[in-house]
Design a protein around this motif. Sequence first.
Motif, PDB file in Angstrom:
ATOM      1  N   MET A 192      45.282  30.159  37.427  1.00 16.80           N
ATOM      2  CA  MET A 192      44.340  31.252  37.635  1.00 16.80           C
ATOM      3  C   MET A 192      43.513  31.040  38.902  1.00 16.80           C
ATOM      4  N   VAL A 193      43.057  29.816  39.126  1.00 15.82           N
ATOM      5  CA  VAL A 193      42.264  29.524  40.318  1.00 15.82           C
ATOM      6  C   VAL A 193      43.109  29.691  41.578  1.00 15.82           C
ATOM      7  N   LEU A 194      44.359  29.242  41.540  1.00 20.01           N
ATOM      8  CA  LEU A 194      45.230  29.380  42.703  1.00 20.01           C
ATOM      9  C   LEU A 194      45.472  30.846  43.043  1.00 20.01           C
ATOM     10  N   ILE A 195      45.643  31.688  42.034  1.00 14.54           N
ATOM     11  CA  ILE A 195      45.843  33.116  42.279  1.00 14.54           C
ATOM     12  C   ILE A 195      44.619  33.725  42.954  1.00 14.54           C
ATOM     13  N   LYS A 196      43.417  33.307  42.539  1.00 12.41           N
ATOM     14  CA  LYS A 196      42.187  33.902  43.045  1.00 12.41           C
ATOM     15  C   LYS A 196      41.675  33.252  44.324  1.00 12.41           C
ATOM     16  N   LEU A 197      42.183  32.075  44.665  1.00 14.09           N
ATOM     17  CA  LEU A 197      41.620  31.314  45.781  1.00 14.09           C
ATOM     18  C   LEU A 197      41.685  32.031  47.124  1.00 14.09           C
ATOM     19  N   PRO A 198      42.811  32.625  47.548  1.00 14.43           N
ATOM     20  CA  PRO A 198      42.824  33.303  48.848  1.00 14.43           C
ATOM     21  C   PRO A 198      41.796  34.433  48.945  1.00 14.43           C
ATOM     22  N   GLY A 199      41.652  35.211  47.870  1.00 13.70           N
ATOM     23  CA  GLY A 199      40.656  36.279  47.880  1.00 13.70           C
ATOM     24  C   GLY A 199      39.245  35.744  47.965  1.00 13.70           C
ATOM     25  N   LEU A 200      38.981  34.647  47.276  1.00 15.37           N
ATOM     26  CA  LEU A 200      37.648  34.041  47.306  1.00 15.37           C
ATOM     27  C   LEU A 200      37.299  33.564  48.714  1.00 15.37           C
TER      28      LEU A 200
ATOM     29  N   ALA B 161      36.394  37.602  42.060  1.00 14.51           N
ATOM     30  CA  ALA B 161      36.377  36.424  41.195  1.00 14.51           C
ATOM     31  C   ALA B 161      36.851  36.700  39.775  1.00 14.51           C
ATOM     32  N   TRP B 162      36.603  37.879  39.265  1.00 15.87           N
ATOM     33  CA  TRP B 162      36.968  38.180  37.881  1.00 15.87           C
ATOM     34  C   TRP B 162      38.351  38.825  37.810  1.00 15.87           C
ATOM     35  N   TRP B 163      38.534  39.863  38.604  1.00 16.95           N
ATOM     36  CA  TRP B 163      39.762  40.643  38.575  1.00 16.95           C
ATOM     37  C   TRP B 163      40.894  39.929  39.312  1.00 16.95           C
ATOM     38  N   GLY B 164      40.552  39.160  40.353  1.00 12.73           N
ATOM     39  CA  GLY B 164      41.560  38.433  41.118  1.00 12.73           C
ATOM     40  C   GLY B 164      42.392  39.305  42.024  1.00 12.73           C
TER      41      GLY B 164
ATOM     42  N   LEU C 191      26.354  31.406  51.182  1.00 18.78           N
ATOM     43  CA  LEU C 191      27.673  31.225  50.589  1.00 18.78           C
ATOM     44  C   LEU C 191      27.602  30.387  49.316  1.00 18.78           C
ATOM     45  N   ALA C 192      26.714  29.403  49.304  1.00 17.31           N
ATOM     46  CA  ALA C 192      26.555  28.582  48.104  1.00 17.31           C
ATOM     47  C   ALA C 192      26.056  29.430  46.937  1.00 17.31           C
ATOM     48  N   LEU C 193      25.090  30.313  47.204  1.00 16.63           N
ATOM     49  CA  LEU C 193      24.598  31.190  46.145  1.00 16.63           C
ATOM     50  C   LEU C 193      25.681  32.165  45.684  1.00 16.63           C
ATOM     51  N   ALA C 194      26.460  32.663  46.652  1.00 16.61           N
ATOM     52  CA  ALA C 194      27.553  33.568  46.289  1.00 16.61           C
ATOM     53  C   ALA C 194      28.565  32.859  45.397  1.00 16.61           C
ATOM     54  N   LEU C 195      28.839  31.600  45.690  1.00 17.12           N
ATOM     55  CA  LEU C 195      29.764  30.839  44.867  1.00 17.12           C
ATOM     56  C   LEU C 195      29.218  30.609  43.457  1.00 17.12           C
ATOM     57  N   CYS C 196      27.901  30.474  43.337  1.00 14.60           N
ATOM     58  CA  CYS C 196      27.297  30.304  42.009  1.00 14.60           C
ATOM     59  C   CYS C 196      27.585  31.505  41.116  1.00 14.60           C
ATOM     60  N   VAL C 197      27.695  32.687  41.711  1.00  7.22           N
ATOM     61  CA  VAL C 197      28.029  33.886  40.942  1.00  7.22           C
ATOM     62  C   VAL C 197      29.524  33.935  40.653  1.00  7.22           C
ATOM     63  N   ARG C 198      30.333  33.513  41.602  1.00  9.17           N
ATOM     64  CA  ARG C 198      31.770  33.712  41.515  1.00  9.17           C
ATOM     65  C   ARG C 198      32.507  32.628  40.730  1.00  9.17           C
ATOM     66  N   ILE C 199      32.117  31.372  40.880  1.00  9.22           N
ATOM     67  CA  ILE C 199      32.889  30.279  40.287  1.00  9.22           C
ATOM     68  C   ILE C 199      33.031  30.402  38.770  1.00  9.22           C
TER      69      ILE C 199
ATOM     70  N   PHE D  54      37.385  31.520  35.838  1.00 13.48           N
ATOM     71  CA  PHE D  54      38.070  31.099  34.624  1.00 13.48           C
ATOM     72  C   PHE D  54      37.945  32.135  33.504  1.00 13.48           C
ATOM     73  N   ALA D  55      37.407  33.313  33.830  1.00 14.50           N
ATOM     74  CA  ALA D  55      37.254  34.360  32.821  1.00 14.50           C
ATOM     75  C   ALA D  55      38.625  34.908  32.426  1.00 14.50           C
ATOM     76  N   PRO D  56      38.779  35.386  31.191  1.00 17.41           N
ATOM     77  CA  PRO D  56      40.068  35.950  30.755  1.00 17.41           C
ATOM     78  C   PRO D  56      40.472  37.138  31.623  1.00 17.41           C
ATOM     79  N   ASP D  57      41.760  37.347  31.724  1.00 17.86           N
ATOM     80  CA  ASP D  57      42.322  38.447  32.509  1.00 17.86           C
ATOM     81  C   ASP D  57      41.837  39.777  31.944  1.00 17.86           C
ATOM     82  N   PRO D  58      41.029  40.559  32.698  1.00 18.52           N
ATOM     83  CA  PRO D  58      40.442  41.764  32.123  1.00 18.52           C
ATOM     84  C   PRO D  58      41.375  42.963  32.107  1.00 18.52           C
ATOM     85  N   VAL D  59      42.378  42.986  32.965  1.00 19.95           N
ATOM     86  CA  VAL D  59      43.210  44.174  33.126  1.00 19.95           C
ATOM     87  C   VAL D  59      44.689  43.871  32.916  1.00 19.95           C
TER      88      VAL D  59
END
Length: 669
Positions: free
Chosen positions: A342-350, A391-394, A266-274, A278-283
């Motif tokens: 942005m983090v709050l929107i993505k937090l439940p999915g993460l 993490a990116w799309w949210g 999970l720690a490694l997965a978070l390294c990819v996701r965190i 904060f990436a710009p909204d792609p869609v």
Amino acid sequence: MIRVLSAARRARADLLVALALALAAALLASAAYRTGRATTLAVDAESVMLPLKGVYDVEQYADQAGSFRWTSGEAQVRLPNPGGPSVATLMLAGGARGAVPLRVDVGAYSASFEVRPEPRRYQVYLPAQPGESLKLRLTAPAEEIRSRELGVVLGGAGADGGGAAPRDVALALAFAALGGYALMRRGGLGRWWAAGAALALEAALALWQGQAGGWRFMIFGQGMLAVGAAGLAGAALDALLPRPTVRGQPAAPLARADWLLIAGLLALALCVRIPLLFAPDPVGDLELSGRRMAALHDLGFAGAFTGGGDYMPVRLYWLRAFAEIAAAGGAGFLDPLPPLTMVLIKLPGLLADLAVIGMIYAWARRSYGRLASVGFAALYAFAPPVWINVAWWGQVDAILILPLIAMLLVLDRADGVWAWLCWALALLIKPQAIIFAPVLYAATARQHGARGLLRGGAAGAGLLVAGCAPLALIGQGAGMLQAYVGSVGRFPYVTNRAYNLWYLLLEPDGGPDTVLLFGLLSYRTIGMLLIGAVAALACAALLARADTAMRLEAGALIALGFFLLPTQIHERYLFLALALLVLSAVRAPRLLLPLAIYVMISATLNILGTLSGFWEDANTAIASSPLPKLLSATNLVALGILLAHMLTLGWRAWRRGPVQPQEETHATT
């Protein structure tokens, strides 16, 4: 002989009770519609409240307040049937062309009159209609103006009546009562307890339909038919199917070393996701979530569906809470979104995504050592379509798949009650959870019979009512119903960028899915029939064998079929199959592991090839190549392989008989 006579007497008694319940349904429905009732609907009302066909988009009057739509010559207006002889009211105008002749057909009844140029209210008196709705067909000579075939102006509609229940409503209520009674009796409930419960449900439903205004939604009849059919089918399956003689055993608890491995993964997965949080909204979907948070913050739950929102209850509840946290932290809700919002929107999915990774590891440990189990979990954790989605799309797809996986894993416990609660929770998150209903129903019938269907269905229905009640009680019922029922038809195209059957057969945009292809069959109907056929085959296999491995494979099959066969499917919906395919591959690695890896690749290329916001160069290269069509074809091959594998397992189980393979316990290292 005595036993035979006793059984015959019991059957006659049950038949008499069933007839009494049918009579009670007719009386209760009649009482519910005895008083007069009326409804008036603006032309821009939710489509679930005022379904329209053959009309153009909403426009505003130039010289007065209000909205209108032009009909296209022949249009259909569907109004709720108030019962008894009724009056349909139409706000119409002929427009600048002067008076226009109009014919209104309702069943066998027809009326003709002239529509004046100025907006006026016209009333059509109708004899009692049998259905739950009044289907008015409006026919007027059309004139082409600016590339549109214009008939008359429609500004609103309404219905007024009462005095007698529509025939179909009474029959549907009786059918639901009979199905419920049959299931309760087969599930072990005593005759009088079952009769009393069925009568109480009849009374509650009639009260909701009549006095609580449920008649305005026009969903009662379909719902009661579904309840009745499910009850009768469950009772029949309980009588025909033998119960499994071997049940799954719980896995041994994970050791400390397992938990350390999960934590490291999970720690490694978070390294990819965190970094992507904060990436710009792609869609643009994050901006929509921010707007909904703003509406909830400013208006409370009264802003749940303003502007045509389609978020489900559970999502609205957590966004309402997060809106307060963001506001307390000084963060806004407008684009560009502040980091906190942005983090709050993505937090439940993460968080849900991390939980799925742990579940995959735990399931794999039943059959493999620690290293192989880490491999299965890592395949999902580091797959690009997963971390892109979460993490990116949210998106909230990870939150949806979490209770669905739990549903399949815990069905052997508590007569399936926990599984039904998980499914109800998923349905409160996104309407796509409905596609897993056949899997849950068939597996419960196979494993727990009528008792499981009865207890599980009651528990799931209770959670759904409890989850929707807060919004319904503050007047958001119509918006919530629109969010659910309107999910079919929200994007009415043959494909919405998904590399599936329709992308392969037609052009990428495909056009409207309501176009008729064979006779009265539209693209949409054909897609529904195809996924229905796959669901039926999956259920047939589950009725032969419904252990955990088989359920996971059925879930993967339904998820993959849902992406490939219906119309209106988005590119990201392949996400629903990813975790289920990895879980299925645990028990059939030689066949399903390559399939899971292929689907991961296909899902990645589908996202990159259709959405330029993630990687523009890759989008251009993929979109201009033959790859999309090739992937669409091979995706269908993957579905065929998975379907053939599951049917083979089901056929072997039918030949072997009712004994099922025992679930494997925790593997040794």
